[in-house]
Scaffold this motif. Structure first.
Motif, PDB file in Angstrom:
ATOM      1  N   VAL A  64      -4.123  -5.442  14.046  1.00  0.00           N
ATOM      2  CA  VAL A  64      -3.749  -6.766  13.550  1.00  0.00           C
ATOM      3  C   VAL A  64      -2.253  -6.901  13.246  1.00  0.00           C
ATOM      4  CG1 VAL A  64      -4.123  -8.442  11.681  1.00  0.00           C
ATOM      5  CG2 VAL A  64      -6.045  -7.161  12.596  1.00  0.00           C
ATOM      6  N   VAL A  65      -1.663  -5.916  12.594  1.00  0.00           N
ATOM      7  CA  VAL A  65      -0.293  -6.050  12.095  1.00  0.00           C
ATOM      8  C   VAL A  65       0.742  -5.452  13.045  1.00  0.00           C
ATOM      9  CG1 VAL A  65       1.281  -5.486  10.195  1.00  0.00           C
ATOM     10  CG2 VAL A  65      -1.116  -5.924   9.706  1.00  0.00           C
ATOM     11  N   LEU A  66       0.620  -4.177  13.293  1.00  0.00           N
ATOM     12  CA  LEU A  66       1.691  -3.430  13.949  1.00  0.00           C
ATOM     13  C   LEU A  66       1.973  -3.820  15.392  1.00  0.00           C
ATOM     14  CD1 LEU A  66       1.062   0.038  12.296  1.00  0.00           C
ATOM     15  CD2 LEU A  66       2.597  -1.802  11.587  1.00  0.00           C
ATOM     16  N   PRO A  67       1.004  -4.342  16.145  1.00  0.00           N
ATOM     17  CA  PRO A  67       1.337  -4.759  17.509  1.00  0.00           C
ATOM     18  C   PRO A  67       2.442  -5.815  17.582  1.00  0.00           C
ATOM     19  CG  PRO A  67      -1.012  -4.509  17.320  1.00  0.00           C
ATOM     20  CD  PRO A  67      -0.448  -4.384  15.926  1.00  0.00           C
ATOM     21  N   PHE A  68       2.591  -6.630  16.543  1.00  0.00           N
ATOM     22  CA  PHE A  68       3.664  -7.620  16.557  1.00  0.00           C
ATOM     23  C   PHE A  68       5.035  -6.952  16.656  1.00  0.00           C
ATOM     24  CE2 PHE A  68       0.450 -10.538  14.995  1.00  0.00           C
ATOM     25  CZ  PHE A  68       0.775 -11.684  15.702  1.00  0.00           C
ATOM     26  N   LEU A  69       5.153  -5.752  16.104  1.00  0.00           N
ATOM     27  CA  LEU A  69       6.445  -5.071  16.121  1.00  0.00           C
ATOM     28  C   LEU A  69       6.856  -4.652  17.526  1.00  0.00           C
ATOM     29  CD1 LEU A  69       6.099  -3.033  12.835  1.00  0.00           C
ATOM     30  CD2 LEU A  69       7.223  -5.230  13.211  1.00  0.00           C
ATOM     31  N   SER A  70       5.899  -4.549  18.442  1.00  0.00           N
ATOM     32  CA  SER A  70       6.243  -4.217  19.828  1.00  0.00           C
ATOM     33  C   SER A  70       6.941  -5.387  20.520  1.00  0.00           C
ATOM     34  CB  SER A  70       5.001  -3.785  20.614  1.00  0.00           C
ATOM     35  OG  SER A  70       4.098  -4.864  20.735  1.00  0.00           O
ATOM     36  N   PHE A  71       6.933  -6.559  19.899  1.00  0.00           N
ATOM     37  CA  PHE A  71       7.578  -7.748  20.469  1.00  0.00           C
ATOM     38  C   PHE A  71       8.975  -7.998  19.905  1.00  0.00           C
ATOM     39  CE2 PHE A  71       3.153  -8.617  21.301  1.00  0.00           C
ATOM     40  CZ  PHE A  71       3.217  -8.992  22.636  1.00  0.00           C
ATOM     41  N   GLU A 102       2.528  12.866  -0.951  1.00  0.00           N
ATOM     42  CA  GLU A 102       3.753  12.134  -1.282  1.00  0.00           C
ATOM     43  C   GLU A 102       4.335  11.442  -0.048  1.00  0.00           C
ATOM     44  OE1 GLU A 102       7.530  13.035  -4.063  1.00  0.00           O
ATOM     45  OE2 GLU A 102       7.192  14.522  -2.486  1.00  0.00           O
ATOM     46  N   ARG A 103       4.401  12.140   1.089  1.00  0.00           N
ATOM     47  CA  ARG A 103       4.921  11.539   2.316  1.00  0.00           C
ATOM     48  C   ARG A 103       4.046  10.377   2.772  1.00  0.00           C
ATOM     49  NH1 ARG A 103       4.316  15.993   5.727  1.00  0.00           N
ATOM     50  NH2 ARG A 103       4.715  14.611   7.472  1.00  0.00           N
ATOM     51  N   MET A 104       2.741  10.517   2.626  1.00  0.00           N
ATOM     52  CA  MET A 104       1.829   9.441   3.016  1.00  0.00           C
ATOM     53  C   MET A 104       1.983   8.233   2.095  1.00  0.00           C
ATOM     54  SD  MET A 104      -1.606  11.419   4.306  1.00  0.00           S
ATOM     55  CE  MET A 104      -2.342   9.905   4.973  1.00  0.00           C
ATOM     56  N   ILE A 105       2.181   8.473   0.822  1.00  0.00           N
ATOM     57  CA  ILE A 105       2.409   7.372  -0.119  1.00  0.00           C
ATOM     58  C   ILE A 105       3.678   6.623   0.268  1.00  0.00           C
ATOM     59  CG2 ILE A 105       3.034   6.801  -2.517  1.00  0.00           C
ATOM     60  CD1 ILE A 105       1.116   9.183  -3.318  1.00  0.00           C
ATOM     61  N   TRP A 106       4.742   7.359   0.583  1.00  0.00           N
ATOM     62  CA  TRP A 106       5.992   6.712   1.012  1.00  0.00           C
ATOM     63  C   TRP A 106       5.740   5.863   2.254  1.00  0.00           C
ATOM     64  CZ3 TRP A 106       9.399  11.727   0.999  1.00  0.00           C
ATOM     65  CH2 TRP A 106       9.721  12.064  -0.306  1.00  0.00           C
ATOM     66  N   HIS A 107       5.018   6.428   3.214  1.00  0.00           N
ATOM     67  CA  HIS A 107       4.753   5.703   4.458  1.00  0.00           C
ATOM     68  C   HIS A 107       3.944   4.432   4.187  1.00  0.00           C
ATOM     69  CE1 HIS A 107       3.912   4.881   8.651  1.00  0.00           C
ATOM     70  NE2 HIS A 107       2.666   4.644   8.262  1.00  0.00           N
ATOM     71  N   GLU A 108       2.914   4.548   3.396  1.00  0.00           N
ATOM     72  CA  GLU A 108       2.072   3.385   3.093  1.00  0.00           C
ATOM     73  C   GLU A 108       2.883   2.310   2.361  1.00  0.00           C
ATOM     74  OE1 GLU A 108      -1.094   2.897   4.210  1.00  0.00           O
ATOM     75  OE2 GLU A 108      -0.729   4.757   5.293  1.00  0.00           O
ATOM     76  N   ASP A 114       5.012   0.537   4.921  1.00  0.00           N
ATOM     77  CA  ASP A 114       4.189  -0.419   5.666  1.00  0.00           C
ATOM     78  C   ASP A 114       4.099  -1.743   4.918  1.00  0.00           C
ATOM     79  OD1 ASP A 114       3.643   1.390   7.699  1.00  0.00           O
ATOM     80  OD2 ASP A 114       1.542   1.686   7.146  1.00  0.00           O
ATOM     81  N   ALA A 115       3.732  -1.667   3.646  1.00  0.00           N
ATOM     82  CA  ALA A 115       3.499  -2.883   2.863  1.00  0.00           C
ATOM     83  C   ALA A 115       4.791  -3.648   2.578  1.00  0.00           C
ATOM     84  CB  ALA A 115       2.803  -2.538   1.555  1.00  0.00           C
ATOM     85  N   GLU A 116       5.862  -2.930   2.258  1.00  0.00           N
ATOM     86  CA  GLU A 116       7.100  -3.593   1.841  1.00  0.00           C
ATOM     87  C   GLU A 116       7.994  -4.013   3.005  1.00  0.00           C
ATOM     88  OE1 GLU A 116       9.074  -0.967  -0.898  1.00  0.00           O
ATOM     89  OE2 GLU A 116       7.618  -1.365  -2.482  1.00  0.00           O
ATOM     90  N   ILE A 117       7.893  -3.327   4.145  1.00  0.00           N
ATOM     91  CA  ILE A 117       8.821  -3.601   5.244  1.00  0.00           C
ATOM     92  C   ILE A 117       8.095  -4.010   6.521  1.00  0.00           C
ATOM     93  CG2 ILE A 117      10.610  -2.598   6.733  1.00  0.00           C
ATOM     94  CD1 ILE A 117      11.301  -0.780   4.273  1.00  0.00           C
ATOM     95  N   LEU A 118       7.132  -3.209   6.968  1.00  0.00           N
ATOM     96  CA  LEU A 118       6.526  -3.473   8.270  1.00  0.00           C
ATOM     97  C   LEU A 118       5.629  -4.702   8.290  1.00  0.00           C
ATOM     98  CD1 LEU A 118       5.781   0.135   9.558  1.00  0.00           C
ATOM     99  CD2 LEU A 118       7.806  -1.290   9.889  1.00  0.00           C
ATOM    100  N   TYR A 119       4.864  -4.938   7.239  1.00  0.00           N
ATOM    101  CA  TYR A 119       4.017  -6.133   7.214  1.00  0.00           C
ATOM    102  C   TYR A 119       4.864  -7.407   7.257  1.00  0.00           C
ATOM    103  CZ  TYR A 119      -0.267  -3.472   6.072  1.00  0.00           C
ATOM    104  OH  TYR A 119      -1.347  -2.628   6.099  1.00  0.00           O
ATOM    105  N   PRO A 120       5.872  -7.530   6.379  1.00  0.00           N
ATOM    106  CA  PRO A 120       6.708  -8.735   6.470  1.00  0.00           C
ATOM    107  C   PRO A 120       7.441  -8.833   7.815  1.00  0.00           C
ATOM    108  CG  PRO A 120       7.051  -7.649   4.358  1.00  0.00           C
ATOM    109  CD  PRO A 120       6.212  -6.727   5.189  1.00  0.00           C
ATOM    110  N   ALA A 121       7.884  -7.715   8.354  1.00  0.00           N
ATOM    111  CA  ALA A 121       8.565  -7.738   9.656  1.00  0.00           C
ATOM    112  C   ALA A 121       7.627  -8.223  10.752  1.00  0.00           C
ATOM    113  CB  ALA A 121       9.114  -6.354   9.994  1.00  0.00           C
TER     114      ALA A 121
END
Length: 177
Positions: free
Chosen positions: A71-78, A138-144, A147-154
């Motif tokens: 749902v979300v991340l495919p938009f970033l391929s555009f 810790e690395r997974m928390i950073w990644h998640e 996602d929420a703060e940068i990739l979803y809005p992007a």
């Protein structure tokens, strides 16, 4: 190992360029998700509290990642196509953008739940003296959080820009800033 990483990175650039215009999650993001889930599942195979906490995290994060990647991340391929004004070749963007906007609150709730399970894993691993699992959590928390703060809005911005590009192309008008 380093050579393999470099070759994989170069190939992913070509794969990303070749897949521009299709609704696929960018390779780099998909690879990160798969790497994290593989490590988390390996930890979930363990007995004890660390294994229990990892299993709880897998049960929340695995379906969440699947939904996120559809749902979300495919938009970033555009991103590149939108920047170049070529996004109008993908007619399903408006429907997918509506789905993204409709599912975003649930995705963010699931993201919060997933981070909560990772915080639990972190705490258990820390109390049991498992620094490698603490670091994974810790690395997974950073990644998640990214996602929420940068990739979803992007993703929403790219979708909106692509839709505006389509409207501008079909109406003969040029999209605004």
């Amino acid at each position: 190992m380093r050579t393999t990483l470099i070759v994989t990175a170069v190939l992913s650039v070509f794969a990303t360029t070749a897949s521009a215009g299709s609704f696929d999650t960018p390779y780099a993001l998909s690879a990160i998700h798969q790497d994290f889930l593989t490590q988390l599942k390996g930890t979930a195979d363990e007995a004890g509290e660390v294994g229990n906490a990892a299993r709880a995290a897998v049960s929340v994060l695995e379906p969440h990642v699947e939904l996120e990647e559809s749902v979300v991340l495919p938009f970033l391929s555009f991103s590149e196509a939108v920047r170049g004004g070529n996004a109008s070749v993908v007619p399903e963007i408006p429907e997918r953008l509506e789905r993204l906007k409709a599912e975003l609150p649930q995705l963010l709730d699931a993201k919060t739940n997933g981070i909560g399970t990772l915080v639990d894993l972190y705490a258990v691993a820390d109390s049991e003296g498992r620094p490698e699992i603490v670091q994974l959590a810790e690395r997974m928390i950073w990644h998640e959080t990214i996602d929420a703060e940068i990739l979803y809005p992007a993703a929403v911005l790219v979708g909106q820009a692509a839709q505006a590009s389509m409207v501008g192309t079909t109406s003969g008008a040029t999209p605004g800033p």
